[in-house]
Design a protein around this motif. Sequence first.
Motif, PDB file in Angstrom:
ATOM      1  N   CYS A  10     131.961  50.318 -73.547  1.00  0.00           N
ATOM      2  CA  CYS A  10     131.758  48.766 -73.269  1.00  0.00           C
ATOM      3  C   CYS A  10     132.624  47.756 -73.362  1.00  0.00           C
ATOM      4  O   CYS A  10     133.780  48.088 -74.291  1.00  0.00           O
ATOM      5  N   PRO A  68     127.761  39.050 -75.163  1.00  0.00           N
ATOM      6  CA  PRO A  68     126.608  39.264 -76.062  1.00  0.00           C
ATOM      7  C   PRO A  68     125.348  39.224 -75.252  1.00  0.00           C
ATOM      8  O   PRO A  68     125.030  38.246 -74.273  1.00  0.00           O
ATOM      9  N   GLU A 122     130.416  34.525 -76.014  1.00  0.00           N
ATOM     10  CA  GLU A 122     130.726  34.913 -77.490  1.00  0.00           C
ATOM     11  C   GLU A 122     131.048  33.772 -78.552  1.00  0.00           C
ATOM     12  O   GLU A 122     131.220  32.736 -77.837  1.00  0.00           O
ATOM     13  N   GLU A 140     130.370  38.741 -80.593  1.00  0.00           N
ATOM     14  CA  GLU A 140     131.451  39.321 -79.979  1.00  0.00           C
ATOM     15  C   GLU A 140     131.114  40.154 -78.726  1.00  0.00           C
ATOM     16  O   GLU A 140     129.987  40.181 -78.437  1.00  0.00           O
ATOM     17  N   CYS A 188     130.031  42.884 -76.437  1.00  0.00           N
ATOM     18  CA  CYS A 188     129.517  44.266 -76.429  1.00  0.00           C
ATOM     19  C   CYS A 188     128.595  44.412 -77.738  1.00  0.00           C
ATOM     20  O   CYS A 188     128.456  45.156 -78.192  1.00  0.00           O
ATOM     21  N   MET A 189     128.138  43.120 -78.198  1.00  0.00           N
ATOM     22  CA  MET A 189     127.228  42.770 -79.148  1.00  0.00           C
ATOM     23  C   MET A 189     125.757  42.670 -78.660  1.00  0.00           C
ATOM     24  O   MET A 189     125.461  41.901 -77.615  1.00  0.00           O
ATOM     25  N   TYR A 229     126.547  47.194 -81.964  1.00  0.00           N
ATOM     26  CA  TYR A 229     127.482  47.290 -80.980  1.00  0.00           C
ATOM     27  C   TYR A 229     127.013  48.080 -79.609  1.00  0.00           C
ATOM     28  O   TYR A 229     126.493  49.185 -80.024  1.00  0.00           O
TER      29      TYR A 229
END
Length: 137
Positions: A42, A47, A90, A114, A116-117, A136
Motif C-alpha cells: 500500500c 485511510p 489523513e 495515516e 494505508c490505515m 494497516y
Amino acid sequence: MNNLLKRTFVMCFVLTLLTCTSDSAENELSLDLNPSQLNEPCVGQLPITRVINNGTVSIDFKVIDSDGVVLVDIPSIPANTTTSWASFDEGVVLFSIDTNQTLVSDDKVELNMESCMAYEIEINTNNEVVSYLPIYL
C-alpha cells in the motif's frame, strides 16, 4: 519398470496440484475491499472506515477532522447492517457514533489516521463500540 515409477510420480504430483484450493479467508478479504484497496504494498492510499452495526438501534456515524469539518457523514445506519468503506483525508480525526435512543450512550474515538490505515467500527448487541484499534493495509 523405471518408466512406470517416473509416470506414477508425475501423476501423483499432477493430482496434488489439481486438488489444491485457495484459502477461504483470503477470498473474504477480497470481497470486503475493492481492488484499489488491496495494493501490495500500500502506497499513499487514503485511510478508510466502515461501521458494523450489530446493535438493536440505528446510529449516526461521522468522521470529523481537527478543524471540526465533517469528512464522512452516514446517518441512520440500521441495526444489523454494515456500511460501505468510506475514505477520508489523513490526520487526527474524531469518529462519532450517536443515536437519539434513550438508555444508549454515544461514543467518540479520536485517532491519528495515516495513509494505508483502516478502522472498522463494530457495535455489539448491547449497542456498545467494541473495536478501538485501526489496522494497516
